[in-house]
Motif scaffolding. Sequence first.
Motif, PDB file in Angstrom:
ATOM      1  N   GLU A 113       0.834  -1.205   0.000  1.00 50.55           N
ATOM      2  CA  GLU A 113       0.000   0.000   0.000  1.00 50.55           C
ATOM      3  C   GLU A 113       0.868   1.255   0.000  1.00 50.55           C
ATOM      4  O   GLU A 113       0.550   2.230  -0.680  1.00 50.55           O
ATOM      5  N   ALA A 114       1.978   1.224   0.736  1.00 50.99           N
ATOM      6  CA  ALA A 114       2.904   2.356   0.720  1.00 50.99           C
ATOM      7  C   ALA A 114       3.514   2.518  -0.676  1.00 50.99           C
ATOM      8  O   ALA A 114       3.671   3.651  -1.171  1.00 50.99           O
ATOM      9  N   LYS A 115       3.833   1.397  -1.311  1.00 50.94           N
ATOM     10  CA  LYS A 115       4.364   1.438  -2.683  1.00 50.94           C
ATOM     11  C   LYS A 115       3.327   2.034  -3.631  1.00 50.94           C
ATOM     12  O   LYS A 115       3.657   2.871  -4.476  1.00 50.94           O
ATOM     13  N   HIS A 116       2.048   1.642  -3.474  1.00 50.91           N
ATOM     14  CA  HIS A 116       0.984   2.176  -4.340  1.00 50.91           C
ATOM     15  C   HIS A 116       0.880   3.690  -4.172  1.00 50.91           C
ATOM     16  O   HIS A 116       0.780   4.427  -5.161  1.00 50.91           O
ATOM     17  N   PHE A 117       0.887   4.133  -2.917  1.00 47.84           N
ATOM     18  CA  PHE A 117       0.804   5.572  -2.675  1.00 47.84           C
ATOM     19  C   PHE A 117       1.981   6.293  -3.327  1.00 47.84           C
ATOM     20  O   PHE A 117       1.813   7.339  -3.971  1.00 47.84           O
ATOM     21  N   THR A 118       3.175   5.745  -3.175  1.00 45.86           N
ATOM     22  CA  THR A 118       4.370   6.366  -3.752  1.00 45.86           C
ATOM     23  C   THR A 118       4.287   6.421  -5.271  1.00 45.86           C
ATOM     24  O   THR A 118       4.595   7.459  -5.881  1.00 45.86           O
ATOM     25  N   LEU A 119       3.868   5.314  -5.892  1.00 48.21           N
ATOM     26  CA  LEU A 119       3.718   5.297  -7.351  1.00 48.21           C
ATOM     27  C   LEU A 119       2.746   6.380  -7.818  1.00 48.21           C
ATOM     28  O   LEU A 119       3.031   7.134  -8.753  1.00 48.21           O
ATOM     29  N   LEU A 120       1.586   6.439  -7.169  1.00 41.15           N
ATOM     30  CA  LEU A 120       0.562   7.403  -7.587  1.00 41.15           C
ATOM     31  C   LEU A 120       0.955   8.832  -7.248  1.00 41.15           C
ATOM     32  O   LEU A 120       0.753   9.748  -8.056  1.00 41.15           O
ATOM     33  N   SER A 121       1.532   9.029  -6.080  1.00 37.82           N
ATOM     34  CA  SER A 121       1.956  10.366  -5.673  1.00 37.82           C
ATOM     35  C   SER A 121       3.040  10.900  -6.612  1.00 37.82           C
ATOM     36  O   SER A 121       2.986  12.062  -7.036  1.00 37.82           O
ATOM     37  N   ASN A 122       4.008  10.053  -6.938  1.00 37.30           N
ATOM     38  CA  ASN A 122       5.063  10.464  -7.873  1.00 37.30           C
ATOM     39  C   ASN A 122       4.488  10.797  -9.243  1.00 37.30           C
ATOM     40  O   ASN A 122       4.890  11.777  -9.872  1.00 37.30           O
ATOM     41  N   ARG A 123       3.535   9.985  -9.687  1.00 37.19           N
ATOM     42  CA  ARG A 123       2.944  10.238 -11.015  1.00 37.19           C
ATOM     43  C   ARG A 123       2.153  11.536 -11.022  1.00 37.19           C
ATOM     44  O   ARG A 123       2.227  12.313 -11.981  1.00 37.19           O
ATOM     45  N   LEU A 124       1.404  11.778  -9.958  1.00 37.90           N
ATOM     46  CA  LEU A 124       0.663  13.036  -9.863  1.00 37.90           C
ATOM     47  C   LEU A 124       1.621  14.227  -9.905  1.00 37.90           C
ATOM     48  O   LEU A 124       1.359  15.221 -10.585  1.00 37.90           O
TER      49      LEU A 124
END
Length: 171
Positions: free
Chosen positions: A5-16
């Motif tokens: 879940e932390a990885k998902h947040f990081t992926l999405l946050s970085n993309r945003l």
Amino acid sequence: MALDEAKHFTLLSNRLRQLGTSYGSLPIHSSLWESALKTSDSFLARLAIIHLVHEARGLDVNPVTISKFEKAGDTESVASLQIIHLDEITHVTSGHRWFTWKCGEEGIDPVQTFRSLVRERFQGQLRGPFNIDDRKKAGMGKEFYEDLVGGSEVEEATGAAAPGLTIAYES
């Protein structure tokens, strides 16, 4: 799973951030958090609602979302969402495995228990279309989720309040 879940947040946050915005700048709903609060008193309820409703919903919507980004030519978002989708299959699988194990330990039927917990602790109908193949990979047959309505829908249809429901969604 928490690391995923932390990885998902990081992926999405970085993309945003790459797209010129940031997490929190766009409107979201708080249904996952509300469900976490509603299930804090019960391991079975937490598994049912968080893993077998919310995470399973990700299995349904991720392929459609990925397809939209593919059509837009956004390969970076597609790559992130594909990673997230594969992780979600394992999350639902884990939730299903623990849920059915705990039901077995308590001598109760997993399908009926799941359906009962959704009626008691989830607001609204489980929305399709369902990703039947990925739900099946995760162990969830149609008997778990077909024609299932959470408590607030029961209240609206019958005028009777469902036990313990106070979830309100933000628009």
